[in-house]
Enzyme design. Structure first.
Site, short mmCIF file in Angstrom:
data_model
loop_
_atom_site.label_atom_id
_atom_site.label_comp_id
_atom_site.label_asym_id
_atom_site.label_seq_id
_atom_site.Cartn_x
_atom_site.Cartn_y
_atom_site.Cartn_z
N CYS A 2 -19.74 -28.46 -40.69
CA CYS A 2 -20.01 -29.70 -41.40
C CYS A 2 -21.20 -29.53 -42.34
O CYS A 2 -22.20 -28.92 -41.98
CB CYS A 2 -20.30 -30.88 -40.48
SG CYS A 2 -18.97 -31.23 -39.34
N ARG A 27 -19.23 -24.90 -45.28
CA ARG A 27 -19.60 -25.24 -43.90
C ARG A 27 -18.48 -25.97 -43.15
O ARG A 27 -18.57 -26.22 -41.96
CB ARG A 27 -20.85 -26.12 -43.90
CG ARG A 27 -22.04 -25.49 -44.57
CD ARG A 27 -23.23 -26.41 -44.53
NE ARG A 27 -23.67 -26.61 -43.18
CZ ARG A 27 -24.59 -25.88 -42.56
NH1 ARG A 27 -25.17 -24.89 -43.21
NH2 ARG A 27 -24.94 -26.14 -41.33
N TRP A 75 -15.92 -30.02 -40.49
CA TRP A 75 -15.20 -29.02 -39.70
C TRP A 75 -14.89 -29.72 -38.38
O TRP A 75 -15.79 -30.00 -37.60
CB TRP A 75 -16.06 -27.77 -39.48
CG TRP A 75 -15.30 -26.65 -38.82
CD1 TRP A 75 -14.47 -25.75 -39.42
CD2 TRP A 75 -15.32 -26.31 -37.43
NE1 TRP A 75 -13.97 -24.88 -38.49
CE2 TRP A 75 -14.46 -25.19 -37.26
CE3 TRP A 75 -15.95 -26.83 -36.32
CZ2 TRP A 75 -14.25 -24.59 -36.02
CZ3 TRP A 75 -15.73 -26.24 -35.07
CH2 TRP A 75 -14.89 -25.13 -34.94
N ASN A 99 -23.73 -33.91 -38.29
CA ASN A 99 -23.34 -32.53 -38.05
C ASN A 99 -23.78 -32.19 -36.63
O ASN A 99 -24.97 -32.28 -36.33
CB ASN A 99 -24.03 -31.59 -39.07
CG ASN A 99 -23.81 -30.12 -38.73
OD1 ASN A 99 -22.85 -29.76 -38.08
ND2 ASN A 99 -24.72 -29.29 -39.18
N GLY A 100 -22.83 -31.79 -35.78
CA GLY A 100 -23.18 -31.45 -34.40
C GLY A 100 -22.16 -32.02 -33.44
O GLY A 100 -21.05 -32.41 -33.85
N GLU A 478 -15.58 -4.22 -37.15
CA GLU A 478 -15.86 -5.16 -38.23
C GLU A 478 -14.70 -5.18 -39.24
O GLU A 478 -14.32 -6.24 -39.73
CB GLU A 478 -17.19 -4.79 -38.92
CG GLU A 478 -17.48 -5.48 -40.23
CD GLU A 478 -17.51 -7.00 -40.16
OE1 GLU A 478 -17.46 -7.57 -39.06
OE2 GLU A 478 -17.55 -7.62 -41.24
N LYS A 482 -12.63 -8.53 -40.34
CA LYS A 482 -12.54 -8.96 -41.74
C LYS A 482 -11.08 -9.22 -42.11
O LYS A 482 -10.75 -10.22 -42.72
CB LYS A 482 -13.13 -7.85 -42.61
CG LYS A 482 -13.89 -8.22 -43.81
CD LYS A 482 -15.26 -8.81 -43.67
CE LYS A 482 -15.41 -9.89 -42.68
NZ LYS A 482 -16.74 -10.10 -42.17
N GLU A 485 -9.55 -12.41 -40.19
CA GLU A 485 -10.07 -13.75 -40.50
C GLU A 485 -9.65 -14.26 -41.88
O GLU A 485 -9.54 -15.46 -42.08
CB GLU A 485 -11.58 -13.85 -40.30
CG GLU A 485 -12.44 -13.21 -41.34
CD GLU A 485 -13.94 -13.44 -41.09
OE1 GLU A 485 -14.33 -14.53 -40.68
OE2 GLU A 485 -14.72 -12.51 -41.35
N HIS A 501 -3.73 5.12 -23.81
CA HIS A 501 -3.80 4.47 -22.49
C HIS A 501 -3.15 3.08 -22.51
O HIS A 501 -3.37 2.29 -21.61
CB HIS A 501 -5.26 4.38 -22.03
CG HIS A 501 -5.88 5.74 -21.85
ND1 HIS A 501 -5.54 6.58 -20.83
CD2 HIS A 501 -6.77 6.41 -22.62
CE1 HIS A 501 -6.22 7.72 -20.94
NE2 HIS A 501 -6.96 7.64 -22.03
N LYS A 600 -18.49 -21.52 -42.24
CA LYS A 600 -19.47 -20.45 -42.41
C LYS A 600 -20.52 -20.44 -41.32
O LYS A 600 -20.87 -19.40 -40.79
CB LYS A 600 -20.13 -20.63 -43.78
CG LYS A 600 -21.18 -19.60 -44.11
CD LYS A 600 -20.54 -18.31 -44.49
CE LYS A 600 -21.54 -17.23 -44.81
NZ LYS A 600 -20.94 -15.90 -44.70
O1 M6R Z 1 -24.69 -16.77 -39.38
P1 M6R Z 1 -24.38 -15.76 -38.33
O2 M6R Z 1 -24.60 -14.35 -38.78
O3 M6R Z 1 -25.08 -16.02 -37.02
O4 M6R Z 1 -22.83 -15.92 -38.05
C1 M6R Z 1 -22.18 -15.18 -37.06
C2 M6R Z 1 -20.69 -15.28 -37.18
O5 M6R Z 1 -20.27 -16.62 -37.07
C3 M6R Z 1 -20.17 -14.72 -38.51
O6 M6R Z 1 -20.56 -13.41 -38.70
C4 M6R Z 1 -18.63 -14.80 -38.54
O7 M6R Z 1 -18.08 -13.94 -37.60
C5 M6R Z 1 -18.08 -14.51 -39.94
N1 M6R Z 1 -16.97 -15.37 -40.20
C6 M6R Z 1 -17.60 -13.11 -40.10
O8 M6R Z 1 -17.11 -12.84 -41.35
#
Ligand code: M6R
Length: 605
Positions: A2, A27, A75, A99-100, A478, A482, A485, A501, A600
């Site tokens: 949010c 956000r 969100w 927000n929260g 990673e 990527k 997502e 395995h 984000k």
């Molecule tokens: O702001 P942060 O680095 O704490 O966020 C951590 C994760 O939420 C963030 O890296 C998330 O996994 C991204 N969507 C990855 O691309």
């Protein structure tokens, strides 16, 4: 999770709010809404499911001159994605955005008998009802009484119907910043929304009240004592938060990586050696510990995996990598002899923040690697190592990962010096190899179009597997995050030796396998694993060093990174994996910067 914005002043409030919501949309983008309340006008509320663009369309015909209002981009947590659950929420004389999460909202509904008056399914509307319940003409009293009842995280911007042109703001955990320029006051979830107007802002302290007025901004404690805000300055400008000709923020941010690396590394070098004097990080932090616990979420946690693979053999002390949301519930073996390294781009991830607080309770010293200046994690850590990536807008983290890695490399090197593992000459050699990462990344970017062919294969796939050994496995984790997502392709990373395995049962004809093989001492072993999947029909995309011997029939597509020593191959490899995910998502016609179901900054548990 949010985005919230509030404005009062001489400008057109609706314009300020809509522009701010566009900046904050990363956000959350399930729904968006605005409420306006300035003198001489009735309260006005417009909210719509869908992105900010839908809200903008609904506001296009609006002929209203208003100078005060609040806006929200959601969100969804409590209640589905629809117009009614969108914010702002109105209850009697109260209009608010939030927000929260209010964790005890069920209990509040019963205790205060709100069952019949609620129109939405949200926890937020319950809070709005409570503010209205306690409001008897004194907003301070109503806010004080209401927050005593609330359990959970919140950032609220509240307007009272009989006090037009003023906005009352209070927060606990969830982030909120405020700013004032002549004739205008602003509040927002983060500073990106304020940058068009000012680069001077302050973080609203928890449980303190901010009152936005046209000619003033007031910060006071809950007993009404006025306080001086601690102002901060943003070091980047509006251009940094724009796409600057790139079709997506993600592609722009991938291209900003060489600069981000330079900005993070170079100011910390003194005579070619890492020096953290400016960061006020003493060597005693590094020499006085027996183990390291890295705590983070998502991409930041995967940067931590690389940190572990680098640090443990170098420093010869145990290094654990912990998923922040698990850490706090598993009684971590952390004490005053543990250095806890917390990694977070936003500095607001609530799971990471909770893990930080627990680590401090257990007596550990906390060093955080954070991108957003003044964020909660930065403020609560014993020491902060700021990364200088500039604003990262795309939900998929790229440049923040790159500089988190660079930070871990610098910290590992300084730590090796502080612990007597490295002499100055060793450290200088390490740093010069780290600096070679910058041209290596630039070389991959210069030939990025080659990656499109591989992406066109991936775009047709349902599943993809990433494999590697040692450090290559850490990078692969990673890479797979990527891809999944932003392209919605099921992707998993495996230690290459582990495939046989179980996982190899999933390999069919044309299943894409991205094999990362940049570690000399295990190169042959990784190639054997690649042969195993190839023998079962996998479509193999292989990443090796430029000077590696690559058997002709071993892969379908080969990418070579510039020759470098094993410890440093992550930097160019990361760019290949990022571009692979980017082009795949783009070719599938997906919303690269705002993938479904994500936001984000994850400020809910
Ligand atoms: O702001 P942060 O680095 O704490 O966020 C951590 C994760 O939420 C963030 O890296 C998330 O996994 C991204 N969507 C990855 O691309």
């Amino acid at each position: 999770m949010c985005g919230i914005i509030g404005y009062t002043g001489q400008m057109d409030a609706l314009k300020v709010l809509l522009n701010g919501l566009e900046q904050l949309e990363y956000r959350g983008y399930d729904s968006a809404g605005v409420a306006l309340l300035s003198s001489g006008h009735d309260r006005l509320l417009i909210k719509k499911a869908g992105p900010v663009a839908t809200l903008k369309e609904s506001c296009a015909e609006l002929k209203v001159e208003s100078h005060c209002g609040i806006g929200h981009t959601r969100w969804a947590t409590h209640g589905g994605v629809n117009d009614i659950n969108a914010h702002p929420h109105i209850a009697g004389r109260v209009t608010l955005i939030h927000n929260g999460i209010i964790e005890n909202y069920h209990n509040l509904i019963e205790r205060f008998g709100f069952q019949d008056s609620l129109v939405s399914e949200t926890d937020t509307e319950v809070a709005a009802r409570l503010f209205d319940y306690y409001y008897e003409g004194n907003p301070r009293e109503a806010i004080k009484k209401t927050i005593r009842e609330l359990t959970g995280a919140y950032a609220f911007c509240i307007m009272f119907e009989d006090i037009p042109d003023e906005i009352f703001c209070i927060r606990n955990v969830s982030p909120m910043v405020a700013a004032h320029i002549e004739g205008s006051s602003f509040v927002a979830s983060d500073v990106t929304a304020l940058i068009p107007y000012t680069n001077r802002y302050f973080v609203i302290p928890e449980y303190e009240l901010v009152i936005l007025k046209k000619d003033d901004i007031i910060l006071e404690d809950l007993d009404g004592n006025r306080k001086e805000p601690e102002f901060l300055e943003v070091s980047w400008n509006l251009e940094a938060a724009k796409k600057n000709g790139f079709p997506h923020y993600m592609l722009k941010e991938i291209h900003e990586q060489p600069e981000a690396l330079r900005n993070t590394i170079l100011p910390r070098l003194e005579n070619g050696l890492p020096d953290f004097t400016e960061d006020r990080i003493p060597d005693s932090l590094f020499s006085g510990c027996d183990k390291i616990a890295i705590v983070a979420c998502g991409t930041a946690m995967y940067a931590g995996m690389v940190g572990k693979a680098l640090m443990e053999p170098l420093l010869k002390i145990p290094v654990s990598v912990n998923i922040a949301s698990e850490y706090r519930y598993e009684s971590p073996l952390v004490d005053e002899r543990t250095l806890v390294i917390v990694i977070s781009q936003s500095g607001e991830t609530i799971d990471t923040l909770a893990a930080l607080r627990l680590s401090k309770e257990l007596g550990a010293k906390v060093l955080s690697i954070v991108n957003v200046k003044g964020s909660t994690i930065a403020r609560e850590s014993d020491h902060v190592f700021y990364t200088h990536a500039g604003p990262e807008i795309a939900v998929a983290s790229t440049k923040a990962y790159m500089v988190q890695l660079a930070s871990l490399y610098l910290i590992a090197c300084r730590m090796a010096m502080a612990r007597g593992v490295y002499q100055e000459t060793d450290a200088a050699a390490f740093v010069s190899r780290l600096l070679e990462a910058v041209p290596a990344v630039e070389k991959i970017l210069a030939k990025k179009d080659r990656i499109k062919t591989a992406a066109s294969i991936l775009a047709k796939a349902q599943d993809a597997f990433f494999v590697g050994r040692g450090l290559d496995y850490a990078f692969s984790l990673e890479g797979s995050l990527k891809l999944k997502e932003i392209s919605y392709i099921h992707a998993e990373a495996y230690a290459a030796g582990e495939l046989k395995h179980g996982t190899i049962a999933l390999i069919e004809k044309q299943t894409p396998v991205i094999a990362v093989a940049t570690q000399d001492h295990i190169y042959g072993k990784t190639l054997s694993n690649v042969r195993e999947v190839r023998a079962r029909g996998a479509f193999v995309i292989l990443i090796t060093k430029k000077d590696a011997e690559v058997p002709e029939d071993i892969c379908d597509i080969h990418f070579a990174i510039p020759a470098s020593s094993d410890q440093f191959t992550v930097f160019p490899v990361a760019v290949i994996l990022q571009l692979l995910a980017y082009y795949t998502s783009d070719m599938k016609g997906l919303n690269v910067d705002k993938p479904r179901n994500l936001a984000k900054s994850v400020t809910v548990e």
